[in-house]
Design a protein around this motif. Structure first.
Motif, mmCIF file in Angstrom:
data_model
loop_
_atom_site.group_PDB
_atom_site.id
_atom_site.type_symbol
_atom_site.label_atom_id
_atom_site.label_comp_id
_atom_site.label_asym_id
_atom_site.label_seq_id
_atom_site.Cartn_x
_atom_site.Cartn_y
_atom_site.Cartn_z
ATOM 1 N N TYR A 157 -5.928 -2.625 5.381
ATOM 2 C CA TYR A 157 -6.603 -1.597 4.582
ATOM 3 C C TYR A 157 -8.113 -1.667 4.720
ATOM 4 N N VAL A 173 6.153 -5.351 0.184
ATOM 5 C CA VAL A 173 5.093 -5.962 -0.661
ATOM 6 C C VAL A 173 4.749 -7.394 -0.197
ATOM 7 N N ASN A 174 3.462 -7.729 -0.309
ATOM 8 C CA ASN A 174 2.993 -9.052 0.116
ATOM 9 C C ASN A 174 3.576 -10.164 -0.739
ATOM 10 N N LYS A 175 3.980 -11.237 -0.064
ATOM 11 C CA LYS A 175 4.204 -12.495 -0.764
ATOM 12 C C LYS A 175 2.900 -13.243 -0.490
ATOM 13 N N TRP A 196 0.876 -1.180 0.000
ATOM 14 C CA TRP A 196 0.000 0.000 0.000
ATOM 15 C C TRP A 196 0.909 1.225 0.000
ATOM 16 N N SER A 216 6.731 -1.208 6.402
ATOM 17 C CA SER A 216 8.192 -1.139 6.197
ATOM 18 C C SER A 216 8.781 0.084 6.889
HETATM 19 C C1 LIG Z 1 -1.339 -12.920 2.610
HETATM 20 C C2 LIG Z 1 -1.857 -11.568 3.028
HETATM 21 C C3 LIG Z 1 -3.235 -11.301 2.970
HETATM 22 C C4 LIG Z 1 -3.736 -10.070 3.374
HETATM 23 N N1 LIG Z 1 -5.096 -9.847 3.370
HETATM 24 C C5 LIG Z 1 -5.577 -8.673 3.846
HETATM 25 C C6 LIG Z 1 -6.983 -8.434 3.921
HETATM 26 O O1 LIG Z 1 -7.791 -9.277 3.529
HETATM 27 N N2 LIG Z 1 -7.411 -7.248 4.457
HETATM 28 C C7 LIG Z 1 -6.547 -6.281 4.894
HETATM 29 O O2 LIG Z 1 -6.982 -5.244 5.370
HETATM 30 N N3 LIG Z 1 -5.201 -6.469 4.811
HETATM 31 C C8 LIG Z 1 -4.706 -7.627 4.306
HETATM 32 N N4 LIG Z 1 -3.348 -7.831 4.233
HETATM 33 C C9 LIG Z 1 -2.447 -6.702 4.603
HETATM 34 C C10 LIG Z 1 -2.225 -5.698 3.465
HETATM 35 O O3 LIG Z 1 -2.302 -6.332 2.197
HETATM 36 C C11 LIG Z 1 -0.837 -5.009 3.575
HETATM 37 O O4 LIG Z 1 0.150 -5.984 3.731
HETATM 38 C C12 LIG Z 1 -0.743 -4.086 4.742
HETATM 39 O O5 LIG Z 1 -1.727 -3.101 4.653
HETATM 40 C C13 LIG Z 1 0.636 -3.427 4.815
HETATM 41 O O6 LIG Z 1 0.865 -2.637 3.672
HETATM 42 P P1 LIG Z 1 2.216 -1.772 3.589
HETATM 43 O O7 LIG Z 1 2.270 -1.051 2.284
HETATM 44 O O8 LIG Z 1 2.348 -0.969 4.838
HETATM 45 O O9 LIG Z 1 3.283 -3.000 3.605
HETATM 46 P P2 LIG Z 1 4.774 -3.082 3.061
HETATM 47 O O10 LIG Z 1 5.569 -1.926 3.571
HETATM 48 O O11 LIG Z 1 4.772 -3.385 1.610
HETATM 49 O O12 LIG Z 1 5.283 -4.380 3.864
HETATM 50 C C14 LIG Z 1 4.667 -5.627 3.721
HETATM 51 C C15 LIG Z 1 5.163 -6.520 4.855
HETATM 52 O O13 LIG Z 1 4.414 -7.742 4.803
HETATM 53 C C16 LIG Z 1 5.257 -8.823 5.145
HETATM 54 N N5 LIG Z 1 4.737 -9.994 4.419
HETATM 55 C C17 LIG Z 1 4.637 -10.130 3.082
HETATM 56 N N6 LIG Z 1 4.105 -11.315 2.775
HETATM 57 C C18 LIG Z 1 3.878 -11.955 3.942
HETATM 58 C C19 LIG Z 1 3.356 -13.231 4.274
HETATM 59 N N7 LIG Z 1 2.932 -14.095 3.339
HETATM 60 N N8 LIG Z 1 3.272 -13.571 5.585
HETATM 61 C C20 LIG Z 1 3.671 -12.698 6.539
HETATM 62 N N9 LIG Z 1 4.170 -11.468 6.289
HETATM 63 C C21 LIG Z 1 4.274 -11.125 4.999
HETATM 64 C C22 LIG Z 1 6.648 -8.424 4.678
HETATM 65 O O14 LIG Z 1 7.605 -8.951 5.553
HETATM 66 C C23 LIG Z 1 6.630 -6.897 4.743
HETATM 67 O O15 LIG Z 1 7.293 -6.454 5.899
HETATM 68 C C24 LIG Z 1 -2.830 -9.057 3.829
HETATM 69 C C25 LIG Z 1 -1.457 -9.326 3.898
HETATM 70 C C26 LIG Z 1 -0.957 -10.569 3.497
HETATM 71 C C27 LIG Z 1 0.538 -10.841 3.597
#
Ligand SMILES: Cc1cc2nc3c(=O)[nH]c(=O)nc-3n(C[C@H](O)[C@H](O)[C@H](O)COP(=O)(O)OP(=O)(O)OC[C@H]3O[C@@H](n4cnc5c(N)ncnc54)[C@H](O)[C@@H]3O)c2cc1C
Length: 396
Positions: A275, A140-142, A91, A96
């Motif tokens: 989110y 980013v999500n894996k 997002w 991070s």
């Molecule tokens: C498999 C999955 C499903 C999700 N489903 C929803 C949802 O339905 N509703 C919702 O509100 N949010 C959900 N999220 C959370 C959302 O998609 C974002 O990850 C969150 O808002 C954080 O965004 P960011 O830009 O701050 O993350 P970023 O700064 O991009 O960081 C992402 C972080 O996620 C961690 N990560 C990535 N993949 C995985 C994984 N497979 N297992 C554990 N940690 C991981 C990484 O270590 C990284 O630190 C989900 C996350 C994951 C991993």
């Protein structure tokens, strides 16, 4: 130096033992000598969210409050986004950024997070990051099951005393159960919500069934506008309405662990960043306790924030979607598109959208468990989830 009983346990070959069998979410605990505690720790062998909430937040959730019943113990919720988003983050990169700040400020010595392998952008590679660069390499999500806890032995061996763990609900439940055995002075837990996760093979099937160009997808999300947004290598966004998903082909794509999960909102993390409770384009923050507040305070000057909002009424839509999903009904694309536009205009928004998503998944998962593991139904479904599911009529 004190030797814990688990340290005398035999080293485990990754993947060789999985006591939760098909319900294993591959959280990584069983790849370490902490497998010694798996019977108590595994989220799928021993559901204990209420007890662990009490231990870590000082109380379990208040079931008389709808917000706590749905979103868990919390001090505050808000919508937020980074003023300067991190390019390539899932997002805006709040997760991070918090992790980087904690390392830079010396609050923690390492961060458990998940990068990807060199060969495959979606294949998870858990690491203990010690620099902001290593944290950013995990952005980013894996979108696959990821054995994040497999690095826990390295934490003990490194002598690290202050640690941040980033993870999803099943990983965090197991982590909380072994927390006292890790020899840490301080543990921070930054969680994300999680639902409908898949194995790497399942992900491939999902991409191939749903996207027009599966090989160029770099990132996807089930969005609050009731569409899946696929971002491709060239920056283009492909949108597929939820109601047009080929549910009949996708029914067995989600991991059995995720079909049995009732911890969508990561109830045991100190701070949750997702989110789904926020307006489109914003992230949703749930501060569960003082450690969560401390983490959020570190980055607040880099965020725009606004109060959470809630609009619409989800219940009829959820009730109607239960038999449709159950029968694997797929609408033709034109009808799915119209339905998507209508529901986006009049459908649930903000916290009500989050409740829509929780209700839809909990009812589906309750049915899955009832049909596939009826012996687990009573103990495995937490009381809050039973109350949420109890609002709906379910098929047999
Ligand atoms: C498999 C999955 C499903 C999700 N489903 C929803 C949802 O339905 N509703 C919702 O509100 N949010 C959900 N999220 C959370 C959302 O998609 C974002 O990850 C969150 O808002 C954080 O965004 P960011 O830009 O701050 O993350 P970023 O700064 O991009 O960081 C992402 C972080 O996620 C961690 N990560 C990535 N993949 C995985 C994984 N497979 N297992 C554990 N940690 C991981 C990484 O270590 C990284 O630190 C989900 C996350 C994951 C991993």
């Amino acid at each position: 130096m004190k030797v814990f009983p688990h340290q005398k346990a035999r080293a485990i070959k990754p993947g060789s033992r999985r006591p939760a069998k098909e319900l294993c979410s591959d959280c990584g605990l069983c790849d370490t000598y902490y497998i010694h505690y798996v019977k108590e720790a595994c989220a799928f062998l021993n559901q204990q969210i209420g007890e662990l909430e009490e231990e870590h937040h000082g109380r379990s959730r208040n079931l008389n409050s709808e917000d706590e019943r749905y979103f868990g113990v919390h001090q505050e919720m808000m919508a937020a986004r980074k003023q300067e988003p991190i390019p390539g983050a899932q997002w805006t990169g709040i997760v991070s950024t918090i992790a980087c700040e904690m390392l830079t400020a010396g609050i923690v010595e390492g961060v458990v997070c998940v990068q990807n392998t060199k060969e495959d952008r979606f294949a998870p590679m858990p690491v203990i990051a010690r620099t902001p660069e290593e944290v950013l390499a995990a952005k980013v999500n894996k979108p696959t099951l990821s054995p994040n806890l497999s690095v826990l032995e390295q934490v003990a061996e490194s002598g690290m005393k202050r640690l941040l763990v980033i993870g999803v609900g099943c990983q965090i439940q197991a982590l909380r159960a072994v927390e006292q055995q890790l020899g840490l002075e301080k543990l921070y837990v930054l969680g994300t919500p999680c639902v409908d996760n898949v194995t790497r093979a399942g992900l491939q099937k999902f991409l191939e069934t749903t996207s027009k160009s599966p090989d160029t997808v770099v990132h996807y999300e089930f969005m609050q506008d009731f569409r899946v947004h696929f971002k491709h290598e060239d920056g283009s966004i492909e949108k597929v309405p939820f109601f047009g998903l080929k549910t009949n082909q996708l029914k067995d794509v989600f991991a059995p662990s995720c079909m049995s999960c009732f911890d969508y909102v990561n109830g045991l993390a100190d701070l949750v960043v997702g989110y789904m409770g926020a307006p489109f384009g914003w992230q949703w923050i749930v501060v569960r306790n003082d450690l969560g507040r401390e983490m959020l305070d570190l980055v607040k000057d880099k965020l725009d924030t606004q109060a959470v909002m809630s609009k619409g009424d989800r219940q009829q839509a959820v009730q109607q979607s239960i038999p449709a999903y159950d029968k694997g009904v797929t609408l033709p694309l034109w009808a799915a598109k119209i339905m998507g536009v209508v529901i986006e205009k009049i459908g649930p928004k903000g916290l009500e959208y989050a409740r829509f998503s929780i209700d839809s998944h909990f009812t589906r998962n309750y049915l899955y468990l009832k049909r596939n593991h009826p012996e687990k139904l009573d103990d495995h479904v937490p009381e809050y989830a039973k109350q949420i599911v109890g609002q709906y009529q379910l098929p047999d």
